[in-house]
Design a protein around this motif. Sequence first.
Motif, PDB file in Angstrom:
ATOM      1  N   UNK A 104      17.909   3.576  -9.703  1.00  0.00           N
ATOM      2  CA  UNK A 104      18.638   4.450  -8.785  1.00  0.00           C
ATOM      3  C   UNK A 104      19.867   5.072  -9.445  1.00  0.00           C
ATOM      4  N   UNK A 105      20.468   4.350 -10.392  1.00  0.00           N
ATOM      5  CA  UNK A 105      21.654   4.846 -11.080  1.00  0.00           C
ATOM      6  C   UNK A 105      21.335   5.843 -12.186  1.00  0.00           C
ATOM      7  N   UNK A 106      20.117   5.754 -12.726  1.00  0.00           N
ATOM      8  CA  UNK A 106      19.750   6.547 -13.903  1.00  0.00           C
ATOM      9  C   UNK A 106      20.057   8.043 -13.773  1.00  0.00           C
ATOM     10  N   UNK A 107      19.634   8.729 -12.694  1.00  0.00           N
ATOM     11  CA  UNK A 107      19.915  10.172 -12.655  1.00  0.00           C
ATOM     12  C   UNK A 107      21.404  10.491 -12.685  1.00  0.00           C
ATOM     13  N   UNK A 108      22.216   9.653 -12.061  1.00  0.00           N
ATOM     14  CA  UNK A 108      23.658   9.907 -12.047  1.00  0.00           C
ATOM     15  C   UNK A 108      24.282   9.616 -13.411  1.00  0.00           C
ATOM     16  N   UNK A 109      23.761   8.597 -14.100  1.00  0.00           N
ATOM     17  CA  UNK A 109      24.238   8.305 -15.450  1.00  0.00           C
ATOM     18  C   UNK A 109      23.874   9.445 -16.397  1.00  0.00           C
ATOM     19  N   UNK A 110      22.670  10.004 -16.235  1.00  0.00           N
ATOM     20  CA  UNK A 110      22.255  11.120 -17.079  1.00  0.00           C
ATOM     21  C   UNK A 110      23.086  12.363 -16.778  1.00  0.00           C
ATOM     22  N   UNK A 111      23.365  12.609 -15.509  1.00  0.00           N
ATOM     23  CA  UNK A 111      24.221  13.744 -15.145  1.00  0.00           C
ATOM     24  C   UNK A 111      25.628  13.573 -15.715  1.00  0.00           C
ATOM     25  N   UNK A 112      26.151  12.357 -15.648  1.00  0.00           N
ATOM     26  CA  UNK A 112      27.468  12.080 -16.225  1.00  0.00           C
ATOM     27  C   UNK A 112      27.448  12.341 -17.727  1.00  0.00           C
ATOM     28  N   UNK A 113      26.426  11.833 -18.397  1.00  0.00           N
ATOM     29  CA  UNK A 113      26.321  12.028 -19.841  1.00  0.00           C
ATOM     30  C   UNK A 113      26.180  13.511 -20.186  1.00  0.00           C
ATOM     31  N   UNK A 114      25.415  14.242 -19.388  1.00  0.00           N
ATOM     32  CA  UNK A 114      25.249  15.674 -19.629  1.00  0.00           C
ATOM     33  C   UNK A 114      26.573  16.408 -19.456  1.00  0.00           C
ATOM     34  N   UNK A 115      27.329  16.009 -18.431  1.00  0.00           N
ATOM     35  CA  UNK A 115      28.633  16.619 -18.216  1.00  0.00           C
ATOM     36  C   UNK A 115      29.593  16.345 -19.355  1.00  0.00           C
ATOM     37  N   UNK A 116      29.577  15.113 -19.854  1.00  0.00           N
ATOM     38  CA  UNK A 116      30.448  14.763 -20.981  1.00  0.00           C
ATOM     39  C   UNK A 116      30.063  15.556 -22.225  1.00  0.00           C
ATOM     40  N   UNK A 117      28.770  15.712 -22.442  1.00  0.00           N
ATOM     41  CA  UNK A 117      28.318  16.487 -23.595  1.00  0.00           C
ATOM     42  C   UNK A 117      28.739  17.949 -23.457  1.00  0.00           C
ATOM     43  N   UNK A 118      28.691  18.459 -22.234  1.00  0.00           N
ATOM     44  CA  UNK A 118      29.048  19.859 -21.995  1.00  0.00           C
ATOM     45  C   UNK A 118      30.516  20.142 -22.303  1.00  0.00           C
ATOM     46  N   UNK A 119      31.396  19.149 -22.093  1.00  0.00           N
ATOM     47  CA  UNK A 119      32.828  19.374 -22.328  1.00  0.00           C
ATOM     48  C   UNK A 119      33.279  18.905 -23.711  1.00  0.00           C
ATOM     49  N   UNK A 120      32.326  18.497 -24.550  1.00  0.00           N
ATOM     50  CA  UNK A 120      32.686  17.975 -25.869  1.00  0.00           C
ATOM     51  C   UNK A 120      33.478  18.982 -26.693  1.00  0.00           C
ATOM     52  N   UNK A 249      17.478  14.605 -15.002  1.00  0.00           N
ATOM     53  CA  UNK A 249      18.157  13.939 -13.884  1.00  0.00           C
ATOM     54  C   UNK A 249      17.603  14.412 -12.548  1.00  0.00           C
ATOM     55  N   UNK A 250      17.348  15.713 -12.440  1.00  0.00           N
ATOM     56  CA  UNK A 250      16.798  16.262 -11.196  1.00  0.00           C
ATOM     57  C   UNK A 250      15.401  15.700 -10.941  1.00  0.00           C
ATOM     58  N   UNK A 251      14.604  15.585 -12.015  1.00  0.00           N
ATOM     59  CA  UNK A 251      13.250  15.014 -11.871  1.00  0.00           C
ATOM     60  C   UNK A 251      13.335  13.569 -11.373  1.00  0.00           C
ATOM     61  N   UNK A 252      14.262  12.794 -11.950  1.00  0.00           N
ATOM     62  CA  UNK A 252      14.456  11.403 -11.501  1.00  0.00           C
ATOM     63  C   UNK A 252      14.839  11.377 -10.018  1.00  0.00           C
ATOM     64  N   UNK A 253      15.737  12.283  -9.614  1.00  0.00           N
ATOM     65  CA  UNK A 253      16.194  12.303  -8.223  1.00  0.00           C
ATOM     66  C   UNK A 253      15.045  12.671  -7.268  1.00  0.00           C
ATOM     67  N   UNK A 254      14.221  13.627  -7.672  1.00  0.00           N
ATOM     68  CA  UNK A 254      13.102  14.047  -6.833  1.00  0.00           C
ATOM     69  C   UNK A 254      12.074  12.930  -6.693  1.00  0.00           C
TER      70      UNK A 254
END
Length: 256
Positions: A104-120, A249-254
Amino acid sequence: MHLEALDLVLIFLAGIAGGAINALAGGGTLITFPLLTAVGIPPVSANVTNTVSLVPGYIGGMLGQASDLRGQRRRLLILIPAGALGGLVGGLLLLATSERLFRELVPYLILLASGLLAIQEPVKNWLQQRNADRGNSHISEFWIVFPIFLASVYGGYFGAGLSVILLAVMGLVIDDSLTRVNALKQAVAFATNVTAALLFVFSGQVVWLAAGVMAVGALGGGTLGGRMAGRIKPATLRRVVVIIGVTVAIIYLIRG
């Protein structure tokens, strides 16, 4: 766990892609972890296996900047233990998390990681400008020990995006060139991931065949990425990985 020949081929290719992406822009976990779950490995085991398989890449990253660590012995003595302890705590938290909760946490962890990568890149640019503007800093470097510990807990638990957090925290206090701060970040990330990986080795959760195949692929990918440096813009690759991460992440959420 039984893996088919096709599964192993896909894991190897993911290792190559992850290793190359880590060498060029970072964020390889956003490729390797979803692939491990896609071939049927449960999320916690996939995360554990992913951490163990990518350790050689962290070793290479740290050794690659070893010369930039000269003169930073005091910082290393302060921050390495914080990173190692955080990695241990994060690893223990992961092993204590049920498969259902972690799924259940995986999609949110992936979104967090994607966000961190985006602001690198913005984080790096900000730190460079800050170092150019502020002059000498009189803030004690001990101030960052606890934030580094907290970041390393996250690193031991999931890992993707850890480098961005470490770089930002260190840059707030440490008055030095970005190159030397980045080398320090590599050392702390290495301590975090190696400590977590050593814990995972004895957890019974590592899918060793997958870990071995992915490690070989990651080593080859890292070498390939090093040779491709300069031909591919890291910012462009980073955007692609972020898009992939958000899509996964969206696929995991769906799928729930």
